[in-house]
Write a protein that holds these residues in place. Structure first.
Motif, PDB file in Angstrom:
ATOM      1  N   GLN A  30      28.927 -37.333  24.201  1.00  0.00           N
ATOM      2  CA  GLN A  30      27.655 -38.118  23.550  1.00  0.00           C
ATOM      3  C   GLN A  30      28.429 -39.645  23.903  1.00  0.00           C
ATOM      4  OE1 GLN A  30      26.856 -37.495  19.647  1.00  0.00           O
ATOM      5  NE2 GLN A  30      25.151 -36.274  20.133  1.00  0.00           N
ATOM      6  N   LYS A  41      12.835 -42.865  21.912  1.00  0.00           N
ATOM      7  CA  LYS A  41      13.615 -41.901  22.405  1.00  0.00           C
ATOM      8  C   LYS A  41      13.572 -41.636  23.969  1.00  0.00           C
ATOM      9  CE  LYS A  41      15.017 -39.050  18.255  1.00  0.00           C
ATOM     10  NZ  LYS A  41      14.988 -37.918  17.498  1.00  0.00           N
ATOM     11  N   VAL A  44      14.741 -44.297  25.965  1.00  0.00           N
ATOM     12  CA  VAL A  44      16.154 -44.461  26.231  1.00  0.00           C
ATOM     13  C   VAL A  44      16.538 -43.304  27.175  1.00  0.00           C
ATOM     14  CG1 VAL A  44      18.414 -43.831  24.883  1.00  0.00           C
ATOM     15  CG2 VAL A  44      16.486 -45.277  23.473  1.00  0.00           C
ATOM     16  N   LYS A  45      16.051 -42.255  26.906  1.00  0.00           N
ATOM     17  CA  LYS A  45      16.407 -41.135  27.963  1.00  0.00           C
ATOM     18  C   LYS A  45      16.233 -41.438  29.227  1.00  0.00           C
ATOM     19  CE  LYS A  45      15.399 -36.191  28.971  1.00  0.00           C
ATOM     20  NZ  LYS A  45      14.564 -35.048  28.544  1.00  0.00           N
ATOM     21  N   VAL A  56      19.961 -36.106  30.523  1.00  0.00           N
ATOM     22  CA  VAL A  56      20.231 -36.297  29.355  1.00  0.00           C
ATOM     23  C   VAL A  56      19.809 -35.208  28.708  1.00  0.00           C
ATOM     24  CG1 VAL A  56      19.576 -37.689  27.496  1.00  0.00           C
ATOM     25  CG2 VAL A  56      19.956 -38.693  29.456  1.00  0.00           C
ATOM     26  N   SER A  58      19.819 -34.776  24.853  1.00  0.00           N
ATOM     27  CA  SER A  58      19.124 -35.067  23.655  1.00  0.00           C
ATOM     28  C   SER A  58      19.441 -36.459  23.338  1.00  0.00           C
ATOM     29  CB  SER A  58      19.463 -34.304  22.626  1.00  0.00           C
ATOM     30  OG  SER A  58      20.829 -34.473  22.400  1.00  0.00           O
ATOM     31  N   VAL A  59      18.802 -37.423  22.669  1.00  0.00           N
ATOM     32  CA  VAL A  59      18.872 -38.554  22.316  1.00  0.00           C
ATOM     33  C   VAL A  59      18.771 -38.638  20.541  1.00  0.00           C
ATOM     34  CG1 VAL A  59      18.197 -40.915  22.380  1.00  0.00           C
ATOM     35  CG2 VAL A  59      18.067 -39.524  24.298  1.00  0.00           C
ATOM     36  N   GLN A  60      19.509 -39.333  20.069  1.00  0.00           N
ATOM     37  CA  GLN A  60      19.340 -39.667  18.343  1.00  0.00           C
ATOM     38  C   GLN A  60      19.311 -41.034  18.449  1.00  0.00           C
ATOM     39  OE1 GLN A  60      22.697 -37.476  17.032  1.00  0.00           O
ATOM     40  NE2 GLN A  60      21.578 -35.964  16.388  1.00  0.00           N
ATOM     41  N   VAL A  61      18.397 -41.736  17.446  1.00  0.00           N
ATOM     42  CA  VAL A  61      18.426 -43.012  17.377  1.00  0.00           C
ATOM     43  C   VAL A  61      18.450 -43.406  15.720  1.00  0.00           C
ATOM     44  CG1 VAL A  61      16.946 -43.748  19.599  1.00  0.00           C
ATOM     45  CG2 VAL A  61      15.856 -43.327  17.341  1.00  0.00           C
ATOM     46  N   ALA A  84      21.660 -45.846  19.778  1.00  0.00           N
ATOM     47  CA  ALA A  84      21.095 -44.489  20.258  1.00  0.00           C
ATOM     48  C   ALA A  84      22.460 -43.731  20.476  1.00  0.00           C
ATOM     49  CB  ALA A  84      20.462 -44.847  21.601  1.00  0.00           C
ATOM     50  N   TYR A  85      22.578 -42.609  20.375  1.00  0.00           N
ATOM     51  CA  TYR A  85      23.534 -41.515  20.731  1.00  0.00           C
ATOM     52  C   TYR A  85      22.892 -40.743  21.571  1.00  0.00           C
ATOM     53  CZ  TYR A  85      26.569 -42.685  16.814  1.00  0.00           C
ATOM     54  OH  TYR A  85      27.465 -43.258  15.938  1.00  0.00           O
ATOM     55  N   VAL A  86      23.404 -40.779  22.944  1.00  0.00           N
ATOM     56  CA  VAL A  86      22.996 -39.904  24.157  1.00  0.00           C
ATOM     57  C   VAL A  86      23.681 -38.679  24.289  1.00  0.00           C
ATOM     58  CG1 VAL A  86      22.369 -40.211  26.364  1.00  0.00           C
ATOM     59  CG2 VAL A  86      21.725 -42.018  24.951  1.00  0.00           C
TER      60      VAL A  86
END
Length: 99
Positions: A30, A41, A44-45, A56, A58-61, A84-86
């Motif tokens: 990540q 999300k 960002v992706k 990518v 998954s994405v967590q914001v 954002a965690y990608v």
């Protein structure tokens, strides 16, 4: 690049290079980015896929609240921002030194 790709390129503000983000990158593949406050999300992706040429997973914001700080006798407030965690698909990697 069309206009939509230019808009996506502006979503990412900067990568966050810290001890925690380095550990997350090594353990879970990540990467952590500072993004615009209104970014979603999907945006960002798309931005990460376009800018770094990776896939990518998954994405967590999350929203980070700004701290209250003292400046002499007066109180101030740092700005709120979004992180954002990608997570990348297996076999993909981002090299910030080459990018």
């Amino acid at each position: 690049m069309n206009m939509n790709q230019y808009q996506l390129a502006g979503v990412l503000e900067s990568p966050i290079m810290s001890e925690k983000s380095t550990n997350v990158a090594e353990m879970y593949n990540q990467f952590v980015f500072k993004v615009q406050k209104q970014a979603t999300k999907k945006q960002v992706k798309g931005a990460v896929e376009i800018m770094f040429g990776v896939e990518v997973d998954s994405v967590q914001v999350l929203n980070v609240k700004g701290k209250q700080k003292k400046f002499g006798k007066s109180l101030g407030q740092r700005s709120d921002w979004k992180k954002a965690y990608v997570k990348l698909k297996p076999g993909h990697d981002i090299e910030f030194s080459a990018a």
